[in-house]
Design an enzyme around this catalytic site. Structure first.
Site, PDB file in Angstrom:
ATOM      1  CD  GLU A  84      -2.653  -1.031   2.591  1.00  0.00           C
ATOM      2  OE1 GLU A  84      -3.459  -1.937   2.779  1.00  0.00           O
ATOM      3  OE2 GLU A  84      -2.441  -0.114   3.394  1.00  0.00           O
ATOM      4  CB  CYS A 126       1.942   7.389   3.715  1.00  0.00           C
ATOM      5  SG  CYS A 126       2.052   6.146   5.005  1.00  0.00           S
ATOM      6  CB  CYS A 143       4.537  -5.831   9.563  1.00  0.00           C
ATOM      7  SG  CYS A 143       5.601  -5.246  10.910  1.00  0.00           S
ATOM      8  CB  CYS A 199       0.975  -4.024  16.430  1.00  0.00           C
ATOM      9  SG  CYS A 199       2.727  -3.623  16.548  1.00  0.00           S
ATOM     10  CB  CYS A 240      -1.186  -2.803  13.085  1.00  0.00           C
ATOM     11  SG  CYS A 240      -0.410  -2.595  11.468  1.00  0.00           S
ATOM     12  CB  CYS A 248      -0.797   0.913   8.904  1.00  0.00           C
ATOM     13  SG  CYS A 248       0.494  -0.251   8.759  1.00  0.00           S
TER      14      CYS A 248
HETATM   15  N1  SAH Z   1       6.088  -0.358  11.625  1.00  0.00           N
HETATM   16  C1  SAH Z   1       6.255   1.029  11.854  1.00  0.00           C
HETATM   17  C2  SAH Z   1       5.731   1.890  10.735  1.00  0.00           C
HETATM   18  C3  SAH Z   1       4.446   1.491  10.065  1.00  0.00           C
HETATM   19  S1  SAH Z   1       3.005   1.625  11.067  1.00  0.00           S
HETATM   20  C4  SAH Z   1       5.631   1.442  13.167  1.00  0.00           C
HETATM   21  O1  SAH Z   1       4.925   0.633  13.775  1.00  0.00           O
HETATM   22  O2  SAH Z   1       5.884   2.553  13.600  1.00  0.00           O
HETATM   23  C5  SAH Z   1       2.720   3.389  11.067  1.00  0.00           C
HETATM   24  C6  SAH Z   1       1.931   3.881  12.270  1.00  0.00           C
HETATM   25  O3  SAH Z   1       0.553   3.471  12.157  1.00  0.00           O
HETATM   26  C7  SAH Z   1       2.426   3.340  13.616  1.00  0.00           C
HETATM   27  O4  SAH Z   1       2.513   4.382  14.565  1.00  0.00           O
HETATM   28  C8  SAH Z   1       1.354   2.359  13.976  1.00  0.00           C
HETATM   29  O5  SAH Z   1       1.310   2.107  15.341  1.00  0.00           O
HETATM   30  C9  SAH Z   1       0.124   3.047  13.446  1.00  0.00           C
HETATM   31  N2  SAH Z   1      -1.057   2.210  13.313  1.00  0.00           N
HETATM   32  C10 SAH Z   1      -1.135   0.946  12.874  1.00  0.00           C
HETATM   33  N3  SAH Z   1      -2.425   0.508  12.892  1.00  0.00           N
HETATM   34  C11 SAH Z   1      -3.170   1.530  13.352  1.00  0.00           C
HETATM   35  C12 SAH Z   1      -4.567   1.705  13.595  1.00  0.00           C
HETATM   36  N4  SAH Z   1      -5.432   0.726  13.371  1.00  0.00           N
HETATM   37  N5  SAH Z   1      -4.983   2.908  14.067  1.00  0.00           N
HETATM   38  C13 SAH Z   1      -4.109   3.905  14.294  1.00  0.00           C
HETATM   39  N6  SAH Z   1      -2.770   3.809  14.083  1.00  0.00           N
HETATM   40  C14 SAH Z   1      -2.305   2.625  13.619  1.00  0.00           C
HETATM   41 FE1  SF4 Z   2       4.237  -3.703  11.965  1.00  0.00          FE
HETATM   42 FE2  SF4 Z   2       1.846  -2.576  12.071  1.00  0.00          FE
HETATM   43 FE3  SF4 Z   2       3.203  -2.968  14.342  1.00  0.00          FE
HETATM   44 FE4  SF4 Z   2       4.046  -1.090  12.554  1.00  0.00          FE
HETATM   45  S1  SF4 Z   2       2.128  -1.099  13.739  1.00  0.00           S
HETATM   46  S2  SF4 Z   2       5.287  -2.647  13.636  1.00  0.00           S
HETATM   47  S3  SF4 Z   2       3.451  -2.115  10.624  1.00  0.00           S
HETATM   48  S4  SF4 Z   2       2.440  -4.584  12.969  1.00  0.00           S
END
Ligand code: SAH
Ligand code: SF4
Length: 357
Positions: free
Chosen positions: A95, A108, A115, A119, A122, A343
């Protein structure tokens, strides 16, 4: 990767010069080629009349200039966000998001397909890990967004100004490719993205942050904090179990001191979970003395995670508590919610909608 043709965007300008010199061609042609691709946006070797035919033939055999395929594109109803699902050479999908502000655009981009960090909130994390992206695949995403700002294109008249590595994947687990892409993007005769206009977001990979701290001119750093105590953080971000909070903050301090820069912390506001006054005070104490800014982002709800975004009142109260500690913060507008701009959400939705084969 064995069998994958070299992509033009994998090369720095000096690597391109070296490569064509090894084929017996003058560096003048490398400069011209670079300009065709990065200044004129040419994507076909045939459209480079000033390059000698023999060199064009060799390039055609050895280097790909193909842009990624656009599998789908979604536009938010608020008009601010466009989200592209791009297909890579091996069929994987990533994406890229275009965010449109008045007169300027932010790209972005993803650093990995999927990944491994897992998390729970995410969509990319729920998908699991595919593979690292090449430098060229990272640069190609930025160029795709730049093409959308060209004459007659989606957001014509706006300039691509900022790049954030906040798409799919953990950039510090693909360190070398990411840093190479950053140096290509900054090339003054190339894409010329300003040195201060690239930001990398990490889940908190300490060795990567320490490596960045020692770089001559690294990108800006954003760290996904989401919780201010080790136990809360490990519950939200599983990899935090390996990278304890106090050591993470020390690594951040070192980055700020060595680079003489401020640092950003991201905080997905989840109602009743990490938006409480206790957590806000804990953040204030944790980040005391750091030149930090906290970016608060109300959670983008995703399928499979039952957290809800904090409301405006909770967000404002959180901000006020941080301000009491001298900590500046922003509440990011929830742009593009209707197109699953969070994301990994588009790739997850599209995969779910595709018929089983
Ligand atoms: N892996 C890296 C960068 C990609 S994620 C990281 O985790 O920082 C980019 C941002 O989107 C991160 O701050 C992540 O915590 C946030 N993010 C992911 N899923 C999300 C969601 N459902 N709502 C809000 N922020 C989210
Ligand atoms: Fe990976 Fe999503 Fe966690 Fe960023 S927020 S480290 S993309 S699993």
């Amino acid at each position: 990767m064995a069998g994958t043709p070299l992509h033009f965007h994998d090369l720095t300008r000096s690597e391109l010069t070296g490569l064509i010199a090894s084929w017996g061609f003058s560096p003048v042609h490398a400069a011209r080629l670079w300009s065709y691709v990065y200044n004129d946006g040419t994507t076909e070797i045939a459209d480079m009349p000033e390059i000698p035919v023999r060199l064009r033939e060799r390039l055609g055999q050895e280097i790909s200039l193909a842009p990624p395929a656009v599998v789908s594109e979604l536009r938010s109803t608020d008009g601010f966000t466009r989200k592209y699902l791009l297909g890579l050479g091996d069929g994987r999908r990533i994406e890229t998001v275009l965010m449109h502000f008045t007169g300027r655009v932010t790209a972005c981009v993803s650093s990995q397909a999927g990944c491994a960090m897992g998390c729970g909130f995410c969509a990319t994390g729920r998908m699991g890990f595919g593979r690292n992206l090449t430098p060229g695949e990272i640069v190609s995403q930025v160029l795709h967004v730049r093409r959308e700002t060209g004459p007659g294109a989606a957001v014509a008249g706006s300039r691509l100004r900022n790049v954030v590595l906040m798409g799919m994947g953990e950039p510090l687990y693909n360190y070398d490719a990411v840093m190479k892409a950053v140096s290509i993007l900054r090339d003054q005769n190339g894409p010329a993205i300003g040195v201060r206009r690239i930001t990398l977001s990490t889940v908190g990979v300490i060795p990567g942050i320490l490596r960045l701290a020692d770089e001559a001119n690294p990108p800006h750093l954003a760290v996904s904090l989401h919780a201010a105590t080790q136990a809360e953080r490990a519950a939200l971000v599983p990899v935090a179990a390996h990278w304890p909070l106090d050591a993470l903050i020390e690594a951040c301090r070192r980055y700020c001191e060595k680079q003489e820069r401020r640092i950003f912390f991201e905080w997905a506001l989840i109602a009743g979970r990490n938006d409480t006054p206790e957590q806000a005070h804990a953040v204030g104490r944790l980040l005391r003395g750091l030149p930090a800014q906290v970016n608060l982002i109300p959670l983008n709800p995703i399928v499979g995670y039952d957290g809800a975004p904090s409301d405006r009142t909770a967000a404002r109260r959180f901000q006020e508590t941080l301000a009491g500690y001298g900590l500046p913060s922003t509440v990011r507008q929830r742009r593009g919610l209707d197109i699953a701009a969070g994301c990994g959400q588009l790739a997850a939705t599209t995969a779910a909608e595709e018929p089983a084969r």
